[in-house]
Design an enzyme around this catalytic site. Sequence first.
Site, PDB file in Angstrom:
ATOM      1  N   TYR A 297     -31.695  30.236 -12.453  1.00 53.52           N
ATOM      2  CA  TYR A 297     -31.999  31.665 -12.591  1.00 53.52           C
ATOM      3  C   TYR A 297     -31.409  32.225 -13.895  1.00 53.52           C
ATOM      4  O   TYR A 297     -30.538  31.598 -14.501  1.00 53.52           O
ATOM      5  CB  TYR A 297     -31.426  32.414 -11.393  1.00 53.52           C
ATOM      6  CG  TYR A 297     -29.947  32.159 -11.212  1.00 53.52           C
ATOM      7  CD1 TYR A 297     -29.017  32.866 -11.951  1.00 53.52           C
ATOM      8  CD2 TYR A 297     -29.474  31.189 -10.332  1.00 53.52           C
ATOM      9  CE1 TYR A 297     -27.669  32.632 -11.822  1.00 53.52           C
ATOM     10  CE2 TYR A 297     -28.115  30.940 -10.191  1.00 53.52           C
ATOM     11  CZ  TYR A 297     -27.225  31.661 -10.943  1.00 53.52           C
ATOM     12  OH  TYR A 297     -25.888  31.423 -10.828  1.00 53.52           O
TER      13      TYR A 297
ATOM     14  N   SER B 154     -18.757  33.159 -12.833  1.00 58.85           N
ATOM     15  CA  SER B 154     -19.606  32.115 -12.269  1.00 58.85           C
ATOM     16  C   SER B 154     -20.280  32.711 -11.048  1.00 58.85           C
ATOM     17  O   SER B 154     -19.926  33.790 -10.604  1.00 58.85           O
ATOM     18  CB  SER B 154     -18.765  30.918 -11.852  1.00 58.85           C
ATOM     19  OG  SER B 154     -17.893  31.310 -10.819  1.00 58.85           O
ATOM     20  N   LYS B 155     -21.237  32.003 -10.531  1.00 58.96           N
ATOM     21  CA  LYS B 155     -21.975  32.553  -9.394  1.00 58.96           C
ATOM     22  C   LYS B 155     -20.991  32.919  -8.263  1.00 58.96           C
ATOM     23  O   LYS B 155     -21.104  33.957  -7.632  1.00 58.96           O
ATOM     24  CB  LYS B 155     -22.990  31.526  -8.900  1.00 58.96           C
ATOM     25  CG  LYS B 155     -23.721  31.977  -7.681  1.00 58.96           C
ATOM     26  CD  LYS B 155     -25.218  31.927  -7.858  1.00 58.96           C
ATOM     27  CE  LYS B 155     -25.885  32.592  -6.641  1.00 58.96           C
ATOM     28  NZ  LYS B 155     -27.207  33.010  -6.836  1.00 58.96           N
ATOM     29  N   ARG B 156     -20.019  32.044  -8.073  1.00 55.29           N
ATOM     30  CA  ARG B 156     -19.047  32.293  -7.023  1.00 55.29           C
ATOM     31  C   ARG B 156     -18.187  33.524  -7.330  1.00 55.29           C
ATOM     32  O   ARG B 156     -17.793  34.264  -6.459  1.00 55.29           O
ATOM     33  CB  ARG B 156     -18.154  31.054  -6.906  1.00 55.29           C
ATOM     34  CG  ARG B 156     -17.516  30.824  -5.568  1.00 55.29           C
ATOM     35  CD  ARG B 156     -16.943  29.410  -5.507  1.00 55.29           C
ATOM     36  NE  ARG B 156     -16.257  29.034  -6.742  1.00 55.29           N
ATOM     37  CZ  ARG B 156     -15.004  29.335  -7.033  1.00 55.29           C
ATOM     38  NH1 ARG B 156     -14.293  30.021  -6.181  1.00 55.29           N
ATOM     39  NH2 ARG B 156     -14.456  28.952  -8.166  1.00 55.29           N
ATOM     40  N   LYS B 157     -17.938  33.721  -8.633  1.00 54.36           N
ATOM     41  CA  LYS B 157     -17.062  34.838  -9.013  1.00 54.36           C
ATOM     42  C   LYS B 157     -17.870  36.055  -9.454  1.00 54.36           C
ATOM     43  O   LYS B 157     -17.579  36.682 -10.463  1.00 54.36           O
ATOM     44  CB  LYS B 157     -16.151  34.393 -10.143  1.00 54.36           C
ATOM     45  CG  LYS B 157     -14.976  33.568  -9.654  1.00 54.36           C
ATOM     46  CD  LYS B 157     -14.000  33.381 -10.772  1.00 54.36           C
ATOM     47  CE  LYS B 157     -12.670  32.897 -10.265  1.00 54.36           C
ATOM     48  NZ  LYS B 157     -11.785  32.594 -11.366  1.00 54.36           N
TER      49      LYS B 157
END
Length: 487
Positions: free
Chosen positions: A16, A254-257
């Site tokens: 994405y 990041s995606k997690r963050k």
Amino acid sequence: MSKTVRVRFAPSPTGYLHVGGARSALFNYLFARRNGGEFILRIEDTDRSRFVEGALEEIYQSLSWLGLDWDEGPQKNEKYGPYVQSQRVDIYTAYADKLLQSENAYRCFCTPQRIAQLRVEQEKTGQKTGYDRHCRNLNSEQIQQNLSDNLPFVIRFKIPAQREITFNDMIRGAITYNSEVLDDFVLIKSDGFPTYHMANVVDDNLMEISHVLRGDEWIASTPRHLLIYEALGWDLPQFAHLPIILSPSGGKLSKRKGAASVMDYKRAGYLPEALGNFLALLGWAPGDDREKMSFDELIQAFSIEQVSAKSSVFDENKLEWMNGLYLAERDGSSLIDQVEDGWKQRNWIDQNHLPDRNYLLRVIDLMKVRSKKITDLVDNSHYFFNDPVEYEKKAAEKHFKPQSLPILNEMIGQLNLSEDFSTASIERVFKNVAQEKDLSLGKLVHPVRLAVSGVSFGPGLFELLEILGRETVIRRLKKACSIIPGN
Ligand code: GLU
């Protein structure tokens, strides 16, 4: 600016479009528009192993939603096309051949097994890892033999010894690398596809890119690129590496963050103009104290000189705040489709019995100014469609006491009697009752609000009651009375 400005956003369809990528796209876009230049979209899809189905469509969608319209790109003004690298493989091969001929590159026949083994040994003995240049000095007979044996090969760049490679980054100033730190990197892989370095440089040159604005994770690639430019006898574009974006808790976004995709932000109820404005301020500022700026204002004010080399923090609270400002300004009709979808998903409205459009627009207008995101607007307007089934606990303890009963009953009677149900008439009823009973307005407003909405906060009560209409208001007041202790 002497040369025509031509900049590019060059995403790889490996996933994405995340907010970091969108920030790069935006800065390129603003720079192009500010300088009357061209903004080019190029798809860097030569790493076939990392290709993700559907990623390309999502990149197009995300850029379009943000309003970053490109001047040239796939299927658009293909003056320097094609703009999809997998369709340009012959071009890269031809330039790799030139580099072979000028002895700036060489064929490497080492097998992936050998390379892997080499790495293991280097790590074991604590040496610097990297290609050991085993094939750099093969003689022409050996090369011919390998070719006629159909041995697979890659083409590697021949890094010159002991060279200082310097470039002047528009944001960071002079950056120098010694060629000794560089590996003989691959230009063309064994599947015939170019690496990022090769394709990127060839295309930036052939597409006459004047300025390369990209994230600072690419800084370390730049000395390699400079060597390719030099070996092919090409002029350099100017480079500007945009500062890293950190998560609020520190560390790379990041995606997690917290770094969701652009489309995730759309789904979470953000507006494109708010996300665009917010992204523009990640590493750049106009030099005055403005924060909320339209695209036109951003274009007017944008300059690379004002981009900071320091990292910036992705502060989601600020994004929310900014979104709220834009949401309040939006015309209800521009929001209605998305909001209506949200209400339908929650089964608050039914496709077959849609409430009057005017009613929906009034709800949106009333709620948008007190919502940060479209999703808040959707969620917070439940009482426009549903009678409360429960009441905020603390507020109920305070406002639904036995002594509230006569007050609410009086309100039911008076609201039933008022000749119309306009905001003004409703306000008059409240004031009259307060006066007659010698109560503060709050003593009436709080229990009534809780009775009609189930919650203790919301838009101006008189307007809310008008929109809900007399019948609904009376019904809800009666229901509340029925559950008040002492009834
Ligand atoms: N394809 C690279 C990326 O995915 C482009 C880097 C550059 O702009 O040179 O970000």
